[in-house]
Design an enzyme around this catalytic site. Structure first.
Site, PDB file in Angstrom:
ATOM      1  CB  THR A   1      -0.805  -0.065   1.278  1.00 39.20           C
ATOM      2  OG1 THR A   1      -0.380   0.007   2.136  1.00 39.20           O
ATOM      3  CG2 THR A   1      -2.170  -1.132   1.195  1.00 39.20           C
TER       4      THR A   1
ATOM      5  CB  CYS B   1      15.424   5.868  -5.924  1.00 42.70           C
ATOM      6  SG  CYS B   1      15.929   6.373  -4.358  1.00 42.70           S
TER       7      CYS B   1
ATOM      8  NE  ARG C   1      15.641  14.530   0.478  1.00 43.65           N
ATOM      9  CZ  ARG C   1      15.763  13.779   0.161  1.00 43.65           C
ATOM     10  NH1 ARG C   1      15.536  13.118  -1.333  1.00 43.65           N
ATOM     11  NH2 ARG C   1      16.342  12.521   0.800  1.00 43.65           N
TER      12      ARG C   1
ATOM     13  CG  HIS D   1      16.219  10.356  -6.994  1.00 40.80           C
ATOM     14  ND1 HIS D   1      15.441  11.508  -6.359  1.00 40.80           N
ATOM     15  CD2 HIS D   1      15.946   9.756  -5.697  1.00 40.80           C
ATOM     16  CE1 HIS D   1      14.752  11.560  -5.662  1.00 40.80           C
ATOM     17  NE2 HIS D   1      15.970  10.013  -4.818  1.00 40.80           N
TER      18      HIS D   1
END
Length: 341
Positions: free
Chosen positions: A9, A127, A244, A251
């Site tokens: 989920t 990632c 960030r 990214h």
């Protein structure tokens, strides 16, 4: 084919389900597993709905493949349980990535490393690593990498839904009081939330992950160590600075790559244009280069801004971008499962 999806989920888990359908993965029974608060929830799949179950040893009974997208500690505890019940585990956490007995797989780069699975577990990379290593592997195959210097520009979604929510909240507050931002009162207006150490809206934060030895962050160390393992170059010098940025999805990685052999921009473009999983986006005269908005929702790792180093014919500069939730997590996990078939 009985496939168990642990973390069904979550942001990545829901994408895995949609990708399984898109790619017509031949699953006869999908078992979605999540935390107790999601127990009994119905998830659309195929022509019907399937009920979410909670984590227990029984859910892995008879499973052929188990896909994990959960925090490290849960993977460490439950991936061996799933493997012990006979399932091949594909884990998307950092729990097993640097384990010598667990292959770290990018299907476009090193599928041959899946032949030996002593623990019954395969790891999928970080990632940020995925955004860069797919195009970099193509260049390495031609010119042999000697050194990498990387700077990442990582989206808020890399910190999950709380990171996205925090960015949206701060952006809305900034829009209501732009004068305060211009006057240098941004920190008071935006206020750091609980996810990032500083406000992310109208800002960049040179910290991804927690600080470790030598002043490097956990994300920087992952990017360096995983790149070496995937490329099979344990002694490759790799250094990184991870930042960030106020982007929701996607990214980016700016790379300075030094090679053993000379390589020019034309050859690099030809190699990258022909490489599986890579989309060449490199026509700077017409403002064509990779951006997070271009990569969002797509499968490829985009690469552009390819330049020869001004002082070294054996070095290139380039910029790579990938959807961190899709290729950076969900798609790579499904692609590994497809190789298992």
């Amino acid at each position: 084919m009985r496939l168990v999806l642990v973390g069904a989920t979550g942001a990545v888990g829901s994408r895995i389900i949609s990708i399984l359908e898109e790619r017509r993965f031949p699953v006869d029974e999908l078992v979605p597993v999540a935390s107790a608060r999601s127990k009994g929830r119905l998830i659309p799949f195929g022509d019907g709905e399937i009920e979410v179950r909670t984590l227990s040893e029984d859910v892995f009974e008879g499973a052929d493949i188990a896909l994990f997208d959960v925090p490290d500690e849960l993977s460490l505890e439950w991936a061996p349980v799933a493997a012990g019940r006979g399932a091949v585990v594909v884990d998307n956490s950092a729990a097993f990535r640097m384990d010598d007995e667990v292959p770290l797989i990018v299907p476009e780069v090193n599928p041959s490393q899946m032949t030996d699975l002593p623990k019954g577990i395969i790891a999928s990379p970080n990632c940020t690593t995925l955004a860069m290593v797919v195009p970099m592997a193509a260049l390495h195959g031609a010119a042999e990498l000697k050194r990498l210097i990387l700077s990442s520009f990582q989206a808020a979604s890399g910190s999950g839904q709380p990171g996205i929510d925090e960015l949206w909240d701060q952006t809305q507050r900034a829009a209501k009081d732009p004068e305060a931002i211009r006057e240098g009162l941004g920190r008071q207006v935006l206020e750091p939330g609980g996810t990032f150490s500083h406000p992310l809206a109208m800002n960049v934060i040179p910290q991804c992950g927690s600080f470790k030895e030598g002043g490097y962050t956990s994300e920087e160390l992952k990017l360096c160590d995983e790149t070496r393992k995937i490329l099979g170059l344990p002694d490759l010098p790799v250094t990184a600075t991870c930042v960030r940025v106020p982007v929701v999805v996607g990214h980016g990685v700016a790379a300075h790559a030094e090679f053993e052999n000379p390589i020019d921009v034309g050859e690099a473009r030809r190699l990258l244009a022909a490489s599986p999983g890579v989309e060449l986006s490199d026509d700077p005269e017409h403002s064509v280069y990779p951006t997070p908005l271009e990569a969002a929702g797509r499968d490829a790792c985009y690469v552009g801004r390819i330049r020869q180093d001004r002082f070294d014919t054996k070095a290139l500069e380039l910029f790579c971008v990938a959807d961190n939730l899709r290729k950076g997590a969900a798609l790579n996990t499904v692609q590994i499962a497809e190789l298992l078939l």
